[in-house]
Write a protein that holds these residues in place. Structure first.
Motif, PDB file in Angstrom:
ATOM      1  N   UNK A 197      52.236  77.645  38.957  1.00 30.16           N
ATOM      2  CA  UNK A 197      52.153  77.311  37.534  1.00 30.16           C
ATOM      3  C   UNK A 197      50.738  76.869  37.160  1.00 30.16           C
ATOM      4  N   UNK A 198      50.105  76.079  38.023  1.00 24.95           N
ATOM      5  CA  UNK A 198      48.760  75.595  37.730  1.00 24.95           C
ATOM      6  C   UNK A 198      47.707  76.702  37.812  1.00 24.95           C
ATOM      7  N   UNK A 199      48.019  77.814  38.466  1.00 23.33           N
ATOM      8  CA  UNK A 199      47.085  78.934  38.564  1.00 23.33           C
ATOM      9  C   UNK A 199      47.204  79.914  37.400  1.00 23.33           C
ATOM     10  N   UNK A 200      48.122  79.672  36.482  1.00 30.13           N
ATOM     11  CA  UNK A 200      48.314  80.566  35.335  1.00 30.13           C
ATOM     12  C   UNK A 200      47.321  80.217  34.229  1.00 30.13           C
TER      13      UNK A 200
ATOM     14  N   UNK B 221      50.609  64.946  42.068  1.00 32.42           N
ATOM     15  CA  UNK B 221      50.804  65.676  43.316  1.00 32.42           C
ATOM     16  C   UNK B 221      51.360  64.756  44.393  1.00 32.42           C
ATOM     17  N   UNK B 222      50.827  63.543  44.488  1.00 32.65           N
ATOM     18  CA  UNK B 222      51.311  62.604  45.496  1.00 32.65           C
ATOM     19  C   UNK B 222      52.767  62.210  45.244  1.00 32.65           C
ATOM     20  N   UNK B 223      53.130  61.988  43.978  1.00 29.29           N
ATOM     21  CA  UNK B 223      54.507  61.603  43.650  1.00 29.29           C
ATOM     22  C   UNK B 223      55.484  62.739  43.919  1.00 29.29           C
ATOM     23  N   UNK B 224      55.094  63.970  43.565  1.00 32.79           N
ATOM     24  CA  UNK B 224      55.987  65.108  43.790  1.00 32.79           C
ATOM     25  C   UNK B 224      56.165  65.362  45.280  1.00 32.79           C
ATOM     26  N   UNK B 225      55.081  65.300  46.040  1.00 36.11           N
ATOM     27  CA  UNK B 225      55.184  65.544  47.473  1.00 36.11           C
ATOM     28  C   UNK B 225      55.944  64.431  48.182  1.00 36.11           C
TER      29      UNK B 225
ATOM     30  N   UNK C 299      58.284  72.371  49.394  1.00 36.52           N
ATOM     31  CA  UNK C 299      58.374  73.694  48.772  1.00 36.52           C
ATOM     32  C   UNK C 299      58.147  73.603  47.263  1.00 36.52           C
ATOM     33  N   UNK C 300      58.469  72.471  46.680  1.00 36.29           N
ATOM     34  CA  UNK C 300      58.343  72.334  45.224  1.00 36.29           C
ATOM     35  C   UNK C 300      56.883  72.347  44.810  1.00 36.29           C
ATOM     36  N   UNK C 301      56.020  71.627  45.516  1.00 33.52           N
ATOM     37  CA  UNK C 301      54.621  71.559  45.089  1.00 33.52           C
ATOM     38  C   UNK C 301      53.872  72.826  45.449  1.00 33.52           C
ATOM     39  N   UNK C 302      53.947  73.227  46.730  1.00 32.12           N
ATOM     40  CA  UNK C 302      53.041  74.289  47.179  1.00 32.12           C
ATOM     41  C   UNK C 302      53.291  75.623  46.494  1.00 32.12           C
ATOM     42  N   UNK C 303      54.425  76.262  46.586  1.00 34.08           N
ATOM     43  CA  UNK C 303      54.483  77.546  45.885  1.00 34.08           C
ATOM     44  C   UNK C 303      54.832  77.426  44.405  1.00 34.08           C
TER      45      UNK C 303
END
Length: 105
Positions: A74-77, A55-59, A65-69
């Protein structure tokens, strides 16, 4: 060689998805409630520190916009669904091409 590797990985992902589906089903039947083991929870249970570092690397490197929505959706599936879709895609990418009929090679 690459196609065989893709097919092998696809079968492994499908097997993992099937195991996770059976886990959800058995837990749901045992408790008379519907349980869904989400991908984010699976990742947290396996190795929480890697999820936080990802998460830290992506943010840090991509727009917020890439991490939050996108990734949180994907992680909620359900984990079995994600593993099944990835396995199916890998198997389709690794399949042998059908020979063309009527064309000279």
């Amino acid at each position: 060689m690459i196609r065989a590797l893709l097919r092998l990985l696809g079968v492994l992902f499908l097997a993992a998805g099937f195991i996770l589906l059976m886990y959800d089903g058995a837990k749901s039947i045992a408790d008379s409630r519907i349980y869904i083991y989400k991908l984010g929870q699976l990742w947290t249970d396996i190795h929480a520190a890697s999820l936080e570092s990802a998460q830290a690397k992506v943010q840090a490197s991509l727009p917020a916009v890439v991490w939050d929505p996108a990734i949180t959706t994907l992680l909620d599936q359900p984990s079995w669904l994600v593993f099944g879709i990835v396995g199916t895609v890998l198997i389709l990418l690794g399949r042998k091409r059908k020979p063309l009929i009527g064309y000279a090679r």
